[in-house]
Motif scaffolding. Structure first.
Motif, short mmCIF file in Angstrom:
data_model
loop_
_atom_site.label_atom_id
_atom_site.label_comp_id
_atom_site.label_asym_id
_atom_site.label_seq_id
_atom_site.Cartn_x
_atom_site.Cartn_y
_atom_site.Cartn_z
N ALA A 68 -0.70 -21.95 -10.03
CA ALA A 68 -0.02 -20.72 -10.44
C ALA A 68 -0.77 -19.49 -9.95
O ALA A 68 -0.16 -18.51 -9.48
CB ALA A 68 0.12 -20.69 -11.96
N GLU A 69 -2.08 -19.52 -10.02
CA GLU A 69 -2.87 -18.40 -9.50
C GLU A 69 -2.74 -18.27 -7.99
O GLU A 69 -2.73 -17.17 -7.45
CB GLU A 69 -4.33 -18.57 -9.91
N HIS A 70 -2.64 -19.41 -7.31
CA HIS A 70 -2.48 -19.40 -5.85
C HIS A 70 -1.19 -18.70 -5.44
O HIS A 70 -1.15 -17.97 -4.44
CB HIS A 70 -2.48 -20.83 -5.34
N LEU A 71 -0.13 -18.89 -6.21
CA LEU A 71 1.17 -18.28 -5.90
C LEU A 71 1.41 -16.96 -6.62
O LEU A 71 2.47 -16.36 -6.46
CB LEU A 71 2.30 -19.26 -6.24
N GLY A 72 0.44 -16.53 -7.44
CA GLY A 72 0.61 -15.27 -8.16
C GLY A 72 1.57 -15.35 -9.31
O GLY A 72 2.16 -14.33 -9.70
N LEU A 73 1.74 -16.53 -9.88
CA LEU A 73 2.65 -16.72 -11.00
C LEU A 73 1.88 -16.69 -12.31
O LEU A 73 0.71 -17.09 -12.36
CB LEU A 73 3.39 -18.05 -10.87
N PRO A 74 2.50 -16.23 -13.39
CA PRO A 74 1.81 -16.28 -14.69
C PRO A 74 1.68 -17.71 -15.17
O PRO A 74 2.64 -18.48 -15.15
CB PRO A 74 2.74 -15.45 -15.60
N ALA A 75 0.48 -18.07 -15.60
CA ALA A 75 0.21 -19.43 -16.05
C ALA A 75 0.69 -19.58 -17.49
O ALA A 75 -0.05 -19.38 -18.45
CB ALA A 75 -1.28 -19.74 -15.95
N ASN A 129 0.82 -1.22 0.00
CA ASN A 129 0.00 0.00 0.00
C ASN A 129 0.85 1.26 0.00
O ASN A 129 0.39 2.32 -0.43
CB ASN A 129 -0.95 0.00 1.20
N GLY A 130 2.06 1.16 0.50
CA GLY A 130 2.94 2.32 0.46
C GLY A 130 3.38 2.68 -0.94
O GLY A 130 3.73 3.83 -1.22
N ASN A 131 3.35 1.71 -1.86
CA ASN A 131 3.72 1.94 -3.25
C ASN A 131 2.48 1.73 -4.11
O ASN A 131 2.09 0.60 -4.40
CB ASN A 131 4.85 1.00 -3.67
N SER A 132 1.84 2.81 -4.53
CA SER A 132 0.59 2.71 -5.29
C SER A 132 0.80 2.25 -6.72
O SER A 132 -0.15 1.87 -7.40
CB SER A 132 -0.10 4.08 -5.31
N ASN A 133 2.04 2.27 -7.21
CA ASN A 133 2.32 1.84 -8.58
C ASN A 133 2.31 0.32 -8.73
O ASN A 133 2.07 -0.19 -9.82
CB ASN A 133 3.68 2.38 -9.05
N GLN A 134 2.56 -0.41 -7.66
CA GLN A 134 2.59 -1.87 -7.71
C GLN A 134 1.19 -2.43 -7.47
O GLN A 134 0.83 -2.85 -6.38
CB GLN A 134 3.57 -2.42 -6.67
N ILE A 135 0.40 -2.40 -8.53
CA ILE A 135 -0.98 -2.90 -8.44
C ILE A 135 -1.04 -4.36 -8.88
O ILE A 135 -1.62 -5.20 -8.20
CB ILE A 135 -1.92 -2.04 -9.30
N PHE A 136 -0.42 -4.65 -10.02
CA PHE A 136 -0.48 -5.99 -10.59
C PHE A 136 0.82 -6.73 -10.31
O PHE A 136 1.90 -6.17 -10.41
CB PHE A 136 -0.72 -5.90 -12.10
N LEU A 137 0.65 -8.01 -10.01
CA LEU A 137 1.81 -8.84 -9.70
C LEU A 137 2.43 -9.44 -10.96
O LEU A 137 3.63 -9.72 -10.99
CB LEU A 137 1.41 -9.95 -8.73
N ASN A 138 1.64 -9.63 -12.00
CA ASN A 138 2.14 -10.16 -13.26
C ASN A 138 1.30 -9.64 -14.41
O ASN A 138 0.30 -8.93 -14.21
CB ASN A 138 2.16 -11.70 -13.25
N GLN A 139 1.68 -9.98 -15.61
CA GLN A 139 0.99 -9.48 -16.80
C GLN A 139 -0.38 -10.11 -16.99
O GLN A 139 -1.26 -9.49 -17.60
CB GLN A 139 1.85 -9.73 -18.03
N ASP A 140 -0.57 -11.30 -16.49
CA ASP A 140 -1.89 -11.93 -16.61
C ASP A 140 -2.94 -11.16 -15.83
O ASP A 140 -4.07 -10.96 -16.32
CB ASP A 140 -1.83 -13.37 -16.11
N MET A 141 -2.60 -10.72 -14.62
CA MET A 141 -3.53 -9.91 -13.84
C MET A 141 -3.83 -8.59 -14.54
O MET A 141 -4.98 -8.13 -14.58
CB MET A 141 -2.95 -9.64 -12.44
N GLU A 142 -2.81 -7.99 -15.11
CA GLU A 142 -3.01 -6.72 -15.82
C GLU A 142 -3.93 -6.92 -17.03
O GLU A 142 -4.82 -6.10 -17.29
CB GLU A 142 -1.66 -6.18 -16.26
#
Length: 283
Positions: free
Chosen positions: A232-239, A94-107
């Protein structure tokens, strides 16, 4: 040459031969007679009750160990995640508002949802000519949706990062339960052996065919694909589809080879009738 042949004959003739002594009656009759004597002995009831109590005690220990092996890692995972890890990760992210998405799939998912929402608004405004939505209202609603999506995916990213550390702690708890419960593990293994050996030959063959068809059968690649995408979704990794297909092309084949080797090496000795039933059911 004659001397050597004669000496070899003497050597072979001098070696003692071992004979297996067989009794007059078959051994099975002797075992049956001993069983009858043990059943009609005065201590038969006491021995039966003692064996039953030992079996019940082993079953209770095995069930408790299995419950501990499941419940303790799950509780450790949830408590460590909700109480310790997730608040720390959320405060850092939350301190860094630019880090919204963890990977490109989420974006890509967020942009796709926003695109669909915008198309729905435009489609609704074109259909309802009497209540046309102004451009400012459309932009404000799109902005609200974008803020909502950003908050949702930021929470998903924090949850995925927390899952990594919580899984490590849960695995440590799982290992500690096994280390500090070696005697219970032996009882659990004995309980599994009793369950497996008490099954009929057709039940053993049915379970083997069921497990092999689920994990290495014709329809198993679809199941492995769902499992790997969920992991992969559980760990936030791109599938990555390439890695998933590579895993599906190698791991089930290795697993199938191991199962076939186990059937050839051990099942043929432990239960030949079960192996024959398995071949008949497989054919």
């Amino acid at each position: 040459m004659k001397k050597s042949s004669q000496s070899s004959n003497k050597d072979t003739s001098s070696q003692p031969f071992t004979f297996f002594k067989t009794g007059i009656l078959p051994r099975s009759i002797g075992r049956t007679f001993k069983k009858i004597l043990s059943d009609i002995s005065p201590n038969a009831d006491h021995e039966f009750i003692k064996k039953y109590q030992i079996s019940r005690q082993r079953t209770t220990i095995a069930v408790k160990f299995l419950l501990l092996l499941i419940i303790i890692p799950l509780l450790t995972h949830q408590l460590s995640k909700q109480i310790l890890i997730l608040p720390i990760v959320e405060s850092i992210r939350n301190g860094n508002s630019n880090q919204i998405f963890l990977n490109q799939d989420m974006e890509a998912k967020a942009f796709h949802e926003l695109k669909i929402f915008t198309a729905k608004l435009k489609f609704k405004s074109l259909l309802d000519s009497e209540a046309k939505i102004s451009q400012k209202n459309v932009e404000s609603k799109i902005k609200e949706k974008a803020i909502e999506l950003a908050a949702g995916f930021q929470a998903k990213s924090a949850d995925a990062i927390s899952n990594i550390f919580a899984d490590i702690i849960a695995f440590i708890a799982f290992a500690l339960v096994i280390v500090f419960s070696v005697k219970d593990l032996i009882s659990f293994q004995h309980f599994l052996d009793q369950m497996v050996y008490s099954l009929s030959d057709s039940a053993k063959a049915f379970l083997i065919i069921l497990c092999t068809d689920v994990f290495v059968g014709f329809h198993s690649p679809h199941g492995w694909e769902v499992i790997l995408e969920g992991f992969a979704e559980h760990l936030g990794l791109p599938a990555s589809r390439n890695y998933i297909f590579m895993f599906i092309a190698t791991f089930p084949v290795i697993l199938d080879t191991i199962v076939k080797y186990w059937i050839f090496r051990y099942l043929s000795r432990l239960s030949p009738s079960a192996l024959a039933t398995l071949k008949e059911m497989d054919d």
